[in-house]
Design a protein around this motif. Structure first.
Motif, PDB file in Angstrom:
ATOM      1  N   ILE A 188       0.849  -1.199   0.000  1.00  0.00           N
ATOM      2  CA  ILE A 188       0.000   0.000   0.000  1.00  0.00           C
ATOM      3  C   ILE A 188       0.883   1.247   0.000  1.00  0.00           C
ATOM      4  N   GLU A 189       1.936   1.230   0.807  1.00  0.00           N
ATOM      5  CA  GLU A 189       2.849   2.376   0.852  1.00  0.00           C
ATOM      6  C   GLU A 189       3.525   2.592  -0.495  1.00  0.00           C
ATOM      7  N   ASN A 190       3.840   1.526  -1.199  1.00  0.00           N
ATOM      8  CA  ASN A 190       4.408   1.676  -2.546  1.00  0.00           C
ATOM      9  C   ASN A 190       3.411   2.323  -3.495  1.00  0.00           C
ATOM     10  N   LEU A 191       2.140   1.953  -3.388  1.00  0.00           N
ATOM     11  CA  LEU A 191       1.109   2.584  -4.216  1.00  0.00           C
ATOM     12  C   LEU A 191       0.989   4.077  -3.898  1.00  0.00           C
ATOM     13  N   LEU A 192       1.050   4.395  -2.604  1.00  0.00           N
ATOM     14  CA  LEU A 192       0.867   5.780  -2.160  1.00  0.00           C
ATOM     15  C   LEU A 192       2.117   6.625  -2.358  1.00  0.00           C
ATOM     16  N   VAL A 193       3.253   5.969  -2.506  1.00  0.00           N
ATOM     17  CA  VAL A 193       4.557   6.627  -2.510  1.00  0.00           C
ATOM     18  C   VAL A 193       4.665   7.479  -1.235  1.00  0.00           C
ATOM     19  N   ALA A 194       4.211   6.874  -0.149  1.00  0.00           N
ATOM     20  CA  ALA A 194       4.234   7.520   1.169  1.00  0.00           C
ATOM     21  C   ALA A 194       4.009   6.440   2.221  1.00  0.00           C
ATOM     22  N   LEU A 195       4.462   6.721   3.416  1.00  0.00           N
ATOM     23  CA  LEU A 195       4.236   5.795   4.514  1.00  0.00           C
ATOM     24  C   LEU A 195       2.812   5.921   5.037  1.00  0.00           C
ATOM     25  N   LEU A 196       2.242   4.803   5.461  1.00  0.00           N
ATOM     26  CA  LEU A 196       0.975   4.860   6.161  1.00  0.00           C
ATOM     27  C   LEU A 196       1.220   5.493   7.528  1.00  0.00           C
ATOM     28  N   PRO A 197       0.242   6.190   8.068  1.00  0.00           N
ATOM     29  CA  PRO A 197       0.436   6.769   9.402  1.00  0.00           C
ATOM     30  C   PRO A 197       0.486   5.665  10.461  1.00  0.00           C
ATOM     31  N   LYS A 198       1.061   5.973  11.595  1.00  0.00           N
ATOM     32  CA  LYS A 198       1.120   4.996  12.690  1.00  0.00           C
ATOM     33  C   LYS A 198      -0.274   4.528  13.072  1.00  0.00           C
ATOM     34  N   SER A 199      -1.253   5.403  12.936  1.00  0.00           N
ATOM     35  CA  SER A 199      -2.628   5.037  13.291  1.00  0.00           C
ATOM     36  C   SER A 199      -3.185   3.927  12.407  1.00  0.00           C
ATOM     37  N   ALA A 200      -2.578   3.659  11.252  1.00  0.00           N
ATOM     38  CA  ALA A 200      -3.032   2.574  10.374  1.00  0.00           C
ATOM     39  C   ALA A 200      -2.737   1.212  10.993  1.00  0.00           C
ATOM     40  N   ARG A 201      -1.974   1.192  12.074  1.00  0.00           N
ATOM     41  CA  ARG A 201      -1.688  -0.058  12.789  1.00  0.00           C
ATOM     42  C   ARG A 201      -2.792  -0.350  13.813  1.00  0.00           C
ATOM     43  N   ARG A 202      -3.873   0.409  13.739  1.00  0.00           N
ATOM     44  CA  ARG A 202      -5.044   0.162  14.590  1.00  0.00           C
ATOM     45  C   ARG A 202      -6.225  -0.191  13.691  1.00  0.00           C
ATOM     46  N   ARG A 203      -6.983  -1.158  14.122  1.00  0.00           N
ATOM     47  CA  ARG A 203      -8.135  -1.646  13.339  1.00  0.00           C
ATOM     48  C   ARG A 203      -9.115  -0.512  13.005  1.00  0.00           C
ATOM     49  N   GLU A 204      -9.290   0.433  13.929  1.00  0.00           N
ATOM     50  CA  GLU A 204     -10.259   1.516  13.718  1.00  0.00           C
ATOM     51  C   GLU A 204      -9.932   2.351  12.478  1.00  0.00           C
ATOM     52  N   TRP A 205      -8.663   2.457  12.150  1.00  0.00           N
ATOM     53  CA  TRP A 205      -8.251   3.267  11.011  1.00  0.00           C
ATOM     54  C   TRP A 205      -8.854   2.728   9.723  1.00  0.00           C
ATOM     55  N   TRP A 206      -9.108   1.433   9.698  1.00  0.00           N
ATOM     56  CA  TRP A 206      -9.628   0.758   8.506  1.00  0.00           C
ATOM     57  C   TRP A 206     -11.149   0.616   8.545  1.00  0.00           C
ATOM     58  N   ALA A 207     -11.815   1.357   9.427  1.00  0.00           N
ATOM     59  CA  ALA A 207     -13.271   1.264   9.537  1.00  0.00           C
ATOM     60  C   ALA A 207     -13.927   1.517   8.185  1.00  0.00           C
ATOM     61  N   ASN A 208     -14.968   0.763   7.908  1.00  0.00           N
ATOM     62  CA  ASN A 208     -15.658   0.855   6.626  1.00  0.00           C
ATOM     63  C   ASN A 208     -16.839   1.815   6.684  1.00  0.00           C
ATOM     64  N   GLU A 209     -16.596   2.988   7.248  1.00  0.00           N
ATOM     65  CA  GLU A 209     -17.643   4.005   7.343  1.00  0.00           C
ATOM     66  C   GLU A 209     -16.997   5.372   7.467  1.00  0.00           C
ATOM     67  N   ALA A 210     -17.748   6.375   7.099  1.00  0.00           N
ATOM     68  CA  ALA A 210     -17.264   7.745   7.261  1.00  0.00           C
ATOM     69  C   ALA A 210     -17.468   8.154   8.711  1.00  0.00           C
ATOM     70  N   ALA A 211     -16.608   8.991   9.200  1.00  0.00           N
ATOM     71  CA  ALA A 211     -16.695   9.451  10.584  1.00  0.00           C
ATOM     72  C   ALA A 211     -17.983  10.243  10.792  1.00  0.00           C
ATOM     73  N   ASP A 212     -18.561  10.119  11.977  1.00  0.00           N
ATOM     74  CA  ASP A 212     -19.777  10.863  12.312  1.00  0.00           C
ATOM     75  C   ASP A 212     -19.543  12.363  12.306  1.00  0.00           C
ATOM     76  N   SER A 213     -18.282  12.774  12.432  1.00  0.00           N
ATOM     77  CA  SER A 213     -17.987  14.200  12.487  1.00  0.00           C
ATOM     78  C   SER A 213     -18.216  14.890  11.145  1.00  0.00           C
ATOM     79  N   GLY A 214     -18.404  14.087  10.104  1.00  0.00           N
ATOM     80  CA  GLY A 214     -18.588  14.684   8.781  1.00  0.00           C
ATOM     81  C   GLY A 214     -17.286  14.911   8.046  1.00  0.00           C
ATOM     82  N   LEU A 215     -16.159  14.712   8.731  1.00  0.00           N
ATOM     83  CA  LEU A 215     -14.868  14.871   8.071  1.00  0.00           C
ATOM     84  C   LEU A 215     -14.574  13.647   7.221  1.00  0.00           C
ATOM     85  N   PRO A 216     -13.904  13.821   6.095  1.00  0.00           N
ATOM     86  CA  PRO A 216     -13.576  12.662   5.259  1.00  0.00           C
ATOM     87  C   PRO A 216     -12.686  11.679   6.003  1.00  0.00           C
TER      88      PRO A 216
END
Length: 108
Positions: A43-71
């Motif tokens: 995935i990092e090769n596709l992005l040409v960037a490192l995933l954030p540390k938070s991507a090591r948490r299951r919540e980061w991969w949630a299959n829904e948009a945040a309730d806050s309305g932010l992308p």
């Protein structure tokens, strides 16, 4: 754009921050399979960037948009027709077509 300027813009405009994940969305839209499994380094090769540390948490991969309305980054794989199922301990994610109802079994 300078890195510091880009960071400030991403804080002011969440769409700018989300755009860095567009290569993943493009990749998934080109896939024809029911399942696509990618390691974090792939995935990092596709992005040409490192995933954030938070991507090591299951919540980061949630299959829904945040309730806050932010992308959220899920707004990259959901429109591509996939749901994300992370195996955090193995640093990989299985993306499964949304039309498939069977839940995959991945170890964490």
């Amino acid at each position: 754009m300078a890195p510091a300027s880009a960071a400030r813009d991403s804080l002011r405009n969440p769409v700018v921050a989300l755009a860095k994940y567009d290569p993943l969305g493009r990749y998934l839209r080109r896939q024809s399979g029911i399942e696509v499994t990618l390691t974090f380094p792939e995935i990092e090769n596709l992005l040409v960037a490192l995933l954030p540390k938070s991507a090591r948490r299951r919540e980061w991969w949630a299959n829904e948009a945040a309730d806050s309305g932010l992308p959220r980054q899920s707004l990259v794989w959901l429109p591509a027709g996939y749901l994300a199922y992370p195996a955090i301990g193995e640093e990989r994610v299985m993306f499964r077509r949304r039309s498939e109802t069977q839940e995959p079994t991945l170890t964490a």
